[in-house]
Design a protein around this motif. Sequence first.
Motif, PDB file in Angstrom:
ATOM      1  N   PHE A   2       0.852  -1.178   0.000  1.00 52.49           N
ATOM      2  CA  PHE A   2       0.000   0.000   0.000  1.00 52.49           C
ATOM      3  C   PHE A   2       0.888   1.227   0.000  1.00 52.49           C
ATOM      4  CE2 PHE A   2      -2.676   3.207   2.060  1.00 52.49           C
ATOM      5  CZ  PHE A   2      -3.836   3.085   1.311  1.00 52.49           C
ATOM      6  N   LYS A   3       0.659   2.118  -0.936  1.00 54.88           N
ATOM      7  CA  LYS A   3       1.452   3.347  -1.031  1.00 54.88           C
ATOM      8  C   LYS A   3       0.794   4.422  -0.176  1.00 54.88           C
ATOM      9  CE  LYS A   3       2.608   2.119  -5.715  1.00 54.88           C
ATOM     10  NZ  LYS A   3       1.997   2.162  -7.025  1.00 54.88           N
ATOM     11  N   GLN A  33       0.503   7.526  -0.475  1.00 51.81           N
ATOM     12  CA  GLN A  33      -0.286   8.510  -1.226  1.00 51.81           C
ATOM     13  C   GLN A  33      -1.672   7.970  -1.593  1.00 51.81           C
ATOM     14  OE1 GLN A  33       2.682   7.276  -2.234  1.00 51.81           O
ATOM     15  NE2 GLN A  33       2.673   6.778  -4.405  1.00 51.81           N
ATOM     16  N   ASP A  34      -1.850   6.648  -1.584  1.00 50.10           N
ATOM     17  CA  ASP A  34      -3.158   6.059  -1.891  1.00 50.10           C
ATOM     18  C   ASP A  34      -4.191   6.311  -0.789  1.00 50.10           C
ATOM     19  OD1 ASP A  34      -2.103   5.130  -4.256  1.00 50.10           O
ATOM     20  OD2 ASP A  34      -1.808   3.075  -3.532  1.00 50.10           O
ATOM     21  N   SER A  61      -4.962   9.095   0.472  1.00 50.16           N
ATOM     22  CA  SER A  61      -5.593  10.416   0.326  1.00 50.16           C
ATOM     23  C   SER A  61      -7.083  10.312  -0.010  1.00 50.16           C
ATOM     24  CB  SER A  61      -4.856  11.253  -0.724  1.00 50.16           C
ATOM     25  OG  SER A  61      -4.960  10.633  -1.990  1.00 50.16           O
ATOM     26  N   ASP A  62      -7.508   9.233  -0.650  1.00 51.26           N
ATOM     27  CA  ASP A  62      -8.934   9.048  -0.948  1.00 51.26           C
ATOM     28  C   ASP A  62      -9.774   8.868   0.311  1.00 51.26           C
ATOM     29  OD1 ASP A  62      -8.605   9.210  -3.691  1.00 51.26           O
ATOM     30  OD2 ASP A  62      -8.508   7.034  -3.986  1.00 51.26           O
ATOM     31  N   TYR A  63      -9.149   8.551   1.446  1.00 46.16           N
ATOM     32  CA  TYR A  63      -9.881   8.219   2.664  1.00 46.16           C
ATOM     33  C   TYR A  63      -9.721   9.254   3.777  1.00 46.16           C
ATOM     34  CZ  TYR A  63      -9.118   3.906   0.068  1.00 46.16           C
ATOM     35  OH  TYR A  63      -9.014   2.968  -0.925  1.00 46.16           O
ATOM     36  N   PRO A 101      -6.701  -3.641  -1.362  1.00 45.71           N
ATOM     37  CA  PRO A 101      -7.152  -2.331  -1.855  1.00 45.71           C
ATOM     38  C   PRO A 101      -8.477  -1.916  -1.207  1.00 45.71           C
ATOM     39  CG  PRO A 101      -6.410  -3.690  -3.680  1.00 45.71           C
ATOM     40  CD  PRO A 101      -6.443  -4.574  -2.472  1.00 45.71           C
ATOM     41  N   SER A 112     -14.211   4.754  -4.405  1.00 40.03           N
ATOM     42  CA  SER A 112     -13.078   5.686  -4.218  1.00 40.03           C
ATOM     43  C   SER A 112     -13.136   6.429  -2.890  1.00 40.03           C
ATOM     44  CB  SER A 112     -13.015   6.680  -5.372  1.00 40.03           C
ATOM     45  OG  SER A 112     -12.801   6.006  -6.582  1.00 40.03           O
TER      46      SER A 112
END
Length: 132
Positions: free
Chosen positions: A42-43, A45-46, A48-50, A88, A104
């Motif tokens: 898990f990156k 920056q990913d 940010s959607d949450y 994910p 998302s």
Amino acid sequence: MKTTLLSVAVAAALSITALAHAAPPDNESVKISAPAAADFRFKPQDFSDYLYSYALSNGDRLKFSQKVAHYYAEVNGHKKVEIFPVAPGEFVTQAGTRISFQDSGYELTIDNYERLPMTAQLPANTTVVASR
């Protein structure tokens, strides 16, 4: 005739003994490994959607935050609890609460909500949902 039957019995016993010694042991095992949570990458920056605050179906407010590669959930301003990415859009706590984001990050489902340390006494397997 007795001699013939005795000879057949002895031959059968010797055959079974030979087969028993030649057969592989019953305790053989095959190792099958399932993907572990550590296998999922898990990156940071990913997340940010949450990074939003969600009004939950039970009236509580849940806010997510991040500090480098550590992710947190906070209910109603209480102490934060760390959440760990496992797939994910899927996070879990050490106590077994599962947070699943959909669309998302616009919607989420929380299973075993009662296991969050900051929630009131709730029945087992409590599920809450939210959308922002």
